[in-house]
Design a protein around this motif. Structure first.
Motif, PDB file in Angstrom:
ATOM      1  N   TYR A  50      16.368   5.529  28.216  1.00 45.66           N
ATOM      2  CA  TYR A  50      15.530   6.517  27.538  1.00 45.66           C
ATOM      3  C   TYR A  50      14.071   6.459  27.987  1.00 45.66           C
ATOM      4  O   TYR A  50      13.354   7.446  27.900  1.00 45.66           O
ATOM      5  CB  TYR A  50      15.638   6.262  26.038  1.00 45.66           C
ATOM      6  N   ASP A  51      13.647   5.294  28.486  1.00 48.76           N
ATOM      7  CA  ASP A  51      12.242   5.089  28.846  1.00 48.76           C
ATOM      8  C   ASP A  51      11.958   5.275  30.328  1.00 48.76           C
ATOM      9  O   ASP A  51      10.802   5.158  30.752  1.00 48.76           O
ATOM     10  CB  ASP A  51      11.794   3.676  28.440  1.00 48.76           C
ATOM     11  N   LEU A  52      12.975   5.556  31.131  1.00 51.34           N
ATOM     12  CA  LEU A  52      12.771   5.607  32.579  1.00 51.34           C
ATOM     13  C   LEU A  52      11.756   6.682  32.953  1.00 51.34           C
ATOM     14  O   LEU A  52      11.852   7.828  32.517  1.00 51.34           O
ATOM     15  CB  LEU A  52      14.100   5.877  33.295  1.00 51.34           C
ATOM     16  N   SER A  77      26.736   6.452  22.911  1.00 52.76           N
ATOM     17  CA  SER A  77      27.325   6.957  24.150  1.00 52.76           C
ATOM     18  C   SER A  77      26.951   8.406  24.415  1.00 52.76           C
ATOM     19  O   SER A  77      26.626   8.780  25.550  1.00 52.76           O
ATOM     20  CB  SER A  77      28.855   6.816  24.081  1.00 52.76           C
ATOM     21  N   ARG A  78      27.012   9.228  23.371  1.00 53.42           N
ATOM     22  CA  ARG A  78      26.659  10.642  23.542  1.00 53.42           C
ATOM     23  C   ARG A  78      25.207  10.795  23.962  1.00 53.42           C
ATOM     24  O   ARG A  78      24.882  11.615  24.828  1.00 53.42           O
ATOM     25  CB  ARG A  78      26.932  11.382  22.229  1.00 53.42           C
ATOM     26  N   ALA A  79      24.332  10.001  23.370  1.00 54.18           N
ATOM     27  CA  ALA A  79      22.916  10.054  23.731  1.00 54.18           C
ATOM     28  C   ALA A  79      22.718   9.640  25.190  1.00 54.18           C
ATOM     29  O   ALA A  79      21.972  10.276  25.933  1.00 54.18           O
ATOM     30  CB  ALA A  79      22.098   9.162  22.803  1.00 54.18           C
ATOM     31  N   ALA A  80      23.381   8.567  25.600  1.00 51.00           N
ATOM     32  CA  ALA A  80      23.238   8.086  26.979  1.00 51.00           C
ATOM     33  C   ALA A  80      23.680   9.154  27.980  1.00 51.00           C
ATOM     34  O   ALA A  80      23.029   9.366  29.010  1.00 51.00           O
ATOM     35  CB  ALA A  80      24.055   6.807  27.172  1.00 51.00           C
ATOM     36  N   HIS A  81      24.791   9.830  27.675  1.00 51.40           N
ATOM     37  CA  HIS A  81      25.300  10.855  28.595  1.00 51.40           C
ATOM     38  C   HIS A  81      24.269  11.952  28.815  1.00 51.40           C
ATOM     39  O   HIS A  81      24.017  12.364  29.956  1.00 51.40           O
ATOM     40  CB  HIS A  81      26.591  11.462  28.046  1.00 51.40           C
ATOM     41  N   TRP A  82      23.625  12.405  27.739  1.00 52.58           N
ATOM     42  CA  TRP A  82      22.711  13.540  27.872  1.00 52.58           C
ATOM     43  C   TRP A  82      21.320  13.119  28.321  1.00 52.58           C
ATOM     44  O   TRP A  82      20.574  13.937  28.875  1.00 52.58           O
ATOM     45  CB  TRP A  82      22.701  14.357  26.594  1.00 52.58           C
ATOM     46  N   VAL A  83      20.968  11.849  28.161  1.00 53.20           N
ATOM     47  CA  VAL A  83      19.747  11.336  28.788  1.00 53.20           C
ATOM     48  C   VAL A  83      19.929  11.372  30.309  1.00 53.20           C
ATOM     49  O   VAL A  83      19.037  11.794  31.048  1.00 53.20           O
ATOM     50  CB  VAL A  83      19.437   9.902  28.315  1.00 53.20           C
ATOM     51  N   LEU A  84      21.097  10.932  30.779  1.00 54.05           N
ATOM     52  CA  LEU A  84      21.380  10.987  32.212  1.00 54.05           C
ATOM     53  C   LEU A  84      21.375  12.430  32.707  1.00 54.05           C
ATOM     54  O   LEU A  84      20.786  12.745  33.748  1.00 54.05           O
ATOM     55  CB  LEU A  84      22.733  10.334  32.497  1.00 54.05           C
ATOM     56  N   ASP A  85      22.016  13.317  31.961  1.00 49.06           N
ATOM     57  CA  ASP A  85      22.125  14.718  32.371  1.00 49.06           C
ATOM     58  C   ASP A  85      20.751  15.355  32.526  1.00 49.06           C
ATOM     59  O   ASP A  85      20.507  16.096  33.487  1.00 49.06           O
ATOM     60  CB  ASP A  85      22.953  15.483  31.340  1.00 49.06           C
ATOM     61  N   LYS A 186       7.349   2.334  29.475  1.00 48.38           N
ATOM     62  CA  LYS A 186       6.750   2.280  28.147  1.00 48.38           C
ATOM     63  C   LYS A 186       7.703   2.979  27.181  1.00 48.38           C
ATOM     64  O   LYS A 186       8.499   3.843  27.574  1.00 48.38           O
ATOM     65  CB  LYS A 186       5.389   2.968  28.127  1.00 48.38           C
ATOM     66  N   ARG A 187       7.621   2.615  25.918  1.00 50.25           N
ATOM     67  CA  ARG A 187       8.513   3.206  24.934  1.00 50.25           C
ATOM     68  C   ARG A 187       8.162   4.680  24.740  1.00 50.25           C
ATOM     69  O   ARG A 187       7.004   5.033  24.579  1.00 50.25           O
ATOM     70  CB  ARG A 187       8.437   2.453  23.607  1.00 50.25           C
ATOM     71  N   ARG A 188       9.208   5.505  24.748  1.00 48.01           N
ATOM     72  CA  ARG A 188       9.005   6.954  24.673  1.00 48.01           C
ATOM     73  C   ARG A 188       9.734   7.534  23.465  1.00 48.01           C
ATOM     74  O   ARG A 188      10.587   6.886  22.860  1.00 48.01           O
ATOM     75  CB  ARG A 188       9.497   7.618  25.962  1.00 48.01           C
ATOM     76  N   TRP A 189       9.385   8.784  23.139  1.00 50.09           N
ATOM     77  CA  TRP A 189      10.014   9.526  22.043  1.00 50.09           C
ATOM     78  C   TRP A 189      10.058  10.990  22.440  1.00 50.09           C
ATOM     79  O   TRP A 189       9.028  11.646  22.590  1.00 50.09           O
ATOM     80  CB  TRP A 189       9.224   9.341  20.744  1.00 50.09           C
ATOM     81  N   TYR A 190      11.239  11.507  22.642  1.00 52.72           N
ATOM     82  CA  TYR A 190      11.387  12.915  23.015  1.00 52.72           C
ATOM     83  C   TYR A 190      12.813  13.362  22.699  1.00 52.72           C
ATOM     84  O   TYR A 190      13.734  12.538  22.601  1.00 52.72           O
ATOM     85  CB  TYR A 190      11.076  13.133  24.501  1.00 52.72           C
ATOM     86  N   ILE A 246      19.212  15.516  20.066  1.00 50.35           N
ATOM     87  CA  ILE A 246      19.356  14.078  19.825  1.00 50.35           C
ATOM     88  C   ILE A 246      18.012  13.386  20.011  1.00 50.35           C
ATOM     89  O   ILE A 246      17.277  13.680  20.955  1.00 50.35           O
ATOM     90  CB  ILE A 246      20.370  13.466  20.824  1.00 50.35           C
ATOM     91  N   PHE A 247      17.712  12.461  19.116  1.00 55.23           N
ATOM     92  CA  PHE A 247      16.597  11.531  19.303  1.00 55.23           C
ATOM     93  C   PHE A 247      17.207  10.132  19.341  1.00 55.23           C
ATOM     94  O   PHE A 247      17.490   9.536  18.288  1.00 55.23           O
ATOM     95  CB  PHE A 247      15.573  11.655  18.167  1.00 55.23           C
ATOM     96  N   PRO A 248      17.464   9.590  20.543  1.00 56.20           N
ATOM     97  CA  PRO A 248      18.237   8.358  20.678  1.00 56.20           C
ATOM     98  C   PRO A 248      17.700   7.150  19.916  1.00 56.20           C
ATOM     99  O   PRO A 248      18.466   6.230  19.615  1.00 56.20           O
ATOM    100  CB  PRO A 248      18.218   8.096  22.194  1.00 56.20           C
ATOM    101  N   GLN A 249      16.404   7.133  19.591  1.00 58.06           N
ATOM    102  CA  GLN A 249      15.827   5.977  18.920  1.00 58.06           C
ATOM    103  C   GLN A 249      15.661   6.194  17.409  1.00 58.06           C
ATOM    104  O   GLN A 249      15.099   5.345  16.734  1.00 58.06           O
ATOM    105  CB  GLN A 249      14.460   5.635  19.529  1.00 58.06           C
ATOM    106  N   HIS A 250      16.162   7.300  16.867  1.00 60.21           N
ATOM    107  CA  HIS A 250      16.021   7.547  15.435  1.00 60.21           C
ATOM    108  C   HIS A 250      16.947   6.619  14.646  1.00 60.21           C
ATOM    109  O   HIS A 250      18.029   6.256  15.113  1.00 60.21           O
ATOM    110  CB  HIS A 250      16.346   9.006  15.114  1.00 60.21           C
ATOM    111  N   LYS A 251      16.520   6.239  13.441  1.00 59.69           N
ATOM    112  CA  LYS A 251      17.294   5.289  12.641  1.00 59.69           C
ATOM    113  C   LYS A 251      18.555   5.913  12.050  1.00 59.69           C
ATOM    114  O   LYS A 251      19.491   5.184  11.703  1.00 59.69           O
ATOM    115  CB  LYS A 251      16.432   4.716  11.518  1.00 59.69           C
TER     116      LYS A 251
END
Length: 336
Positions: A50-52, A77-85, A186-190, A246-251
C-alpha cells in the motif's frame, strides 16, 4: 537462475508489514526462504504494498513479471489485488483456500425457496467492459495464519503439487531465487477501487471535495491524486452504491477490503439490533460528517448533506430489501 529443467512456474511476492514487529518479520522471512526452495518459484520481497512509491523499484520489478503471481501481504486479499491493479499489475483473482472458514460446509441444505436469489438489476462492471489479463494473481493474507507450513502448503496447492513436506528453512538459498528490494517508503492513506464491483457511476468524484478522483482517457473513474486524500477519512467508501471503494488500513474490515456476505457489503452487528447504543447513524449522514470534519480542518466551510447526498439517501430507502432487512423483519415477527 533456475535451470531450464525447472522453468519458473510463478513468482511469490512477500510484502513486508509497516511495523517492525519481530514475529511478523520472522514469518515474512520464513515464507520467503521456504518458497525459495520450491522448484520453479522466484521470490521477490518488497516493502508494504500500500505504501509503495510511484516510479519506485518495487513497482518497476512487479510490472516486469509476466506470469502468475502469489502475493503475501498484511492487508486483506481483495485489497491487495486492487492495490496491485491500480499500479498496473493486473490479473484475474486466483482462488485462495488459506484462511477460508469451511466450518459451515455440513449445514442443512436450503430449500428451493430459501436458495432462490433475489431479483437484481444487471449492471455492467468496469471489469466486464475492460477485462484484466488472463494470468492469475493469488493474494494471501498474512493475518490468516502464524504457521509458515500453512503458507507453503497453500503455495504447493496453487502450483498443483498437492501436499508436500515442509521446506527446511535452515538450508541456504542458492541460485539467486530470492530478490529483496530495499527502498524508502512512508505510510500512506488513499482509496483503492475494486473495479469488479465499480459501475463507473461517478458518485465518488461528485462527493469528494479534495480532488482525489478523476477520469482516464476512456472516462473511467480512477484515483488520480491519491495523496490528496485526508488521512483517516473513509467517507467516500460509505456513499459508494456498490461498496467498491477500499481503504486497506481502515479498522473496519468491510471498508478495509474483507470479503463480506451481506448484500450491503458490511458485516451485521447483531448487538445493535437488540438495542446496543450507537451514534454512527446512517452511512450517508456519517459520510457527510466525516467530509465536513476534513473540510473544517483545511479551513473550508462545512457542506453537510447536500442535494446529491439527499438523492442518495432517497435511493437507498427505495432499494429492494436485502438480507439485513429480511433479518430485522424476522426478528419483528418473533415479537422479542
Amino acid at each position: 537462475m533456475i535451470s531450464a529443467a525447472h522453468p519458473t512456474t510463478c513468482t511469490l511476492v512477500v510484502s513486508k508489514g509497516q511495523s517492525r514487529n519481530p514475529a511478523k518479520r520472522g514469518l515474512e522471512s520464513a515464507i520467503a526462504q521456504a518458497a525459495g526452495q520450491i522448484d520453479g518459484v522466484e521470490v521477490l520481497v518488497v516493502p508494504h504494498l500500500y505504501d509503495l512509491p510511484k516510479g519506485g523499484e518495487s513497482l518497476e520489478r512487479l510490472r516486469e513479471i509476466d506470469g502468475d503471481l502469489i502475493v503475501c501481504s498484511w492487508i486483506f486479499s481483495r485489497a491487495a489485488h486492487w492495490v496491485l491493479d491500480r499500479n498496473g499489475i493486473g490479473g484475474t483473482p486466483g482462488e485462495v483456500e488459506l484462511g477460508i472458514d469451511d466450518s459451515d460446509d455440513e449445514s442443512e441444505t436450503p430449500s428451493a425457496a430459501d436458495s432462490e436469489p433475489p431479483e437484481t438489476e444487471v449492471v455492467d462492471r468496469v471489469t466486464d467492459l475492460y477485462p484484466r489479463p488472463d494470468r492469475q494473481v493469488y493474494c494471501l493474507d498474512l493475518k490468516s495464519s502464524e504457521s509458515v507450513e500453512d503458507y507453503v502448503a497453500e503455495i504447493n496447492r496453487i502450483l498443483g503439487r498437492g501436499e508436500t513436506a515442509p521446506a527446511d528453512t535452515s538450508l541456504p538459498i542458492v541460485g539467486g531465487k530470492i530478490v529483496e528490494v530495499e527502498e524508502p517508503t512512508k505510510r500512506r492513506w488513499y482509496p483503492v477501487i475494486d473495479f469488479s464491483r465499480c459501475t463507473n457511476c461517478m458518485e465518488c468524484i461528485d462527493f469528494c471535495l479534495f480532488g482525489v478522483y478523476g477520469v482516464d482517457g476512456v472516462e473511467n473513474i480512477l484515483v488520480e491524486q491519491p495523496d490528496n486524500c485526508r488521512k483517516g477519512c473513509p467517507a467516500c467508501s460509505r456513499v459508494c452504491p456498490e461498496n467498491a471503494i477500499i481503504f486497506p488500513q481502515h479498522k473496519a474490515p468491510a471498508i478495509a477490503g474483507a470479503q463480506t456476505d451481506g448484500d450491503e457489503g458490511f458485516k451485521i452487528d447483531l448487538s445493535q439490533l437488540f438495542g446496543a447504543p450507537t451514534d454512527k447513524g446512517d452511512p450517508i449522514a456519517t459520510a457527510a460528517r466525516e467530509r465536513d470534519e476534513q473540510l473544517l480542518l483545511t479551513g473550508r466551510e462545512a457542506v453537510g448533506i447536500d442535494d446529491q447526498l439527499k438523492k442518495r439517501q432517497a435511493a437507498l430507502s427505495e432499494k429492494p430489501k436485502d438480507n439485513l432487512d429480511r433479518l430485522i423483519d424476522s426478528l419483528d415477527e418473533l415479537d422479542l
